[in-house]
Design an enzyme around this catalytic site. Sequence first.
Site, short mmCIF file in Angstrom:
data_model
loop_
_atom_site.label_atom_id
_atom_site.label_comp_id
_atom_site.label_asym_id
_atom_site.label_seq_id
_atom_site.Cartn_x
_atom_site.Cartn_y
_atom_site.Cartn_z
N ASP A 265 0.83 -1.21 0.00
CA ASP A 265 0.00 0.00 0.00
C ASP A 265 0.87 1.26 0.00
O ASP A 265 1.98 1.26 0.52
CB ASP A 265 -0.90 -0.02 1.25
CG ASP A 265 -2.09 0.94 1.10
OD1 ASP A 265 -2.34 1.43 -0.01
OD2 ASP A 265 -2.75 1.18 2.13
N ARG B 275 -0.89 8.86 -10.17
CA ARG B 275 -0.87 7.68 -9.30
C ARG B 275 -0.20 6.48 -9.97
O ARG B 275 0.50 5.70 -9.33
CB ARG B 275 -2.30 7.32 -8.88
CG ARG B 275 -2.95 8.36 -7.97
CD ARG B 275 -4.39 7.95 -7.66
NE ARG B 275 -4.43 6.64 -7.04
CZ ARG B 275 -4.28 6.43 -5.73
NH1 ARG B 275 -4.11 7.43 -4.91
NH2 ARG B 275 -4.31 5.20 -5.26
N HIS C 285 2.44 3.25 -9.01
CA HIS C 285 2.25 1.81 -9.22
C HIS C 285 3.44 1.21 -9.97
O HIS C 285 3.85 0.09 -9.71
CB HIS C 285 0.95 1.55 -9.98
CG HIS C 285 -0.29 1.95 -9.22
ND1 HIS C 285 -0.46 1.65 -7.89
CD2 HIS C 285 -1.40 2.64 -9.59
CE1 HIS C 285 -1.62 2.13 -7.48
NE2 HIS C 285 -2.21 2.74 -8.49
N GLU D 112 -12.40 -4.50 -3.88
CA GLU D 112 -12.90 -3.12 -3.72
C GLU D 112 -12.15 -2.14 -4.63
O GLU D 112 -12.63 -1.02 -4.85
CB GLU D 112 -12.74 -2.67 -2.26
CG GLU D 112 -13.72 -3.31 -1.29
CD GLU D 112 -13.40 -4.77 -0.98
OE1 GLU D 112 -12.21 -5.13 -0.97
OE2 GLU D 112 -14.33 -5.55 -0.77
N ASN D 113 -11.01 -2.54 -5.15
CA ASN D 113 -10.23 -1.62 -5.98
C ASN D 113 -10.88 -1.33 -7.33
O ASN D 113 -10.47 -0.39 -8.03
CB ASN D 113 -8.80 -2.14 -6.19
CG ASN D 113 -7.93 -2.05 -4.94
OD1 ASN D 113 -7.05 -2.88 -4.71
ND2 ASN D 113 -8.15 -1.02 -4.12
N ARG E 115 -11.99 2.27 -8.27
CA ARG E 115 -11.06 3.33 -8.70
C ARG E 115 -11.35 3.76 -10.14
O ARG E 115 -11.99 3.03 -10.90
CB ARG E 115 -9.61 2.82 -8.57
CG ARG E 115 -9.29 2.54 -7.11
CD ARG E 115 -7.84 2.23 -6.91
NE ARG E 115 -7.59 1.99 -5.49
CZ ARG E 115 -6.42 2.05 -4.92
NH1 ARG E 115 -5.34 2.33 -5.62
NH2 ARG E 115 -6.28 1.83 -3.63
N ARG F 268 2.17 -4.45 6.62
CA ARG F 268 1.44 -3.41 5.89
C ARG F 268 2.20 -2.10 5.99
O ARG F 268 2.27 -1.49 7.06
CB ARG F 268 0.02 -3.20 6.40
CG ARG F 268 -0.70 -2.15 5.54
CD ARG F 268 -2.19 -2.08 5.72
NE ARG F 268 -2.78 -1.31 4.62
CZ ARG F 268 -4.04 -1.31 4.27
NH1 ARG F 268 -4.89 -2.04 4.92
NH2 ARG F 268 -4.46 -0.57 3.24
#
Length: 249
Positions: free
Chosen positions: A29, A42, A46, A76-77, A80, A197
């Site tokens: 993350d 963004r 990545h 859930e991504n 985006r 994390r």
Amino acid sequence: MNYDKLSEEELLNLINMSNLPNHIAIIMDGNGRWAKKRFMPRNFGHQEGMERVIEIVETASQLGIKYLTLYAFSTENWKRPKNEIDGLMKILVLYIKRELDKLCKNNVKLNILGDISALPELARKEVKKAIKNTEDNSGMALNIALNYGSRDEIILAVKGIIKDIEMGNINIEDLNPGIFSNYLYTKNQPDPDLLIRPSGELRLSNFMLYQVAYTEFWFSDVLWPDFKTRKLYEAIIDYQNRDRRFGGI
Ligand code: IPE
Ligand code: IPE
Ligand code: MG
């Protein structure tokens, strides 16, 4: 402990090779915030995140870690923007194209946790090829969690169990945590010993809810694109200084 003054090699020397975590899981993350700090889109974050995937996979397999799980894309991504999702899928394809030969050379076996049927065709094709080409490898198992959600995984397991009960393959009375585990994407694998994390968030974000019952958690403010080999060493050293009691004394 403050490790800043130690070199990577000194950190490596602090690791007890006979007490390595069998299974390390990482919620990768912080890519977006890393890019934002540099006034970049963004997807730039990545891309740099992919460099860390390459580095950490190599480091973990060289250390002798048996299972490494990387959370790359959650159920859930999909919320985006399309442009970011497209970028992530492109990076996935790029990663496989760039790294498949090296994964084979290093004897790494690729598994996917999650439902890849929802991925764009090209990504699905590359992923399937990589799974096929590495299936006989006996070194580190690399799980990439892709379109993965722990709640979906648990529901899928429950459905599989009900089906097997209906077909007479198992009895309700025989169901136990061990059997349940065999219906999860991680079947036949040990639970994570260490969950990492980065990025300062203190939550699981729908990751391995069943499997982390007794996992040691390690959090860091470092953003994933800055998570270099030495951070993995630090996490392992801290892990080795924990007292794992599993409910005992
Ligand atoms: C990468 O970090 C994780 C993925 C979902 C690919 P993020 O994209 O969540 O970065 P932040 O949390 O917004 O900084
Ligand atoms: C978790 O990160 C998912 C992955 C790393 C793939 P997110 O950035 O999606 O998590 P939240 O939304 O901050 O909980
Ligand atoms: Mg995030």
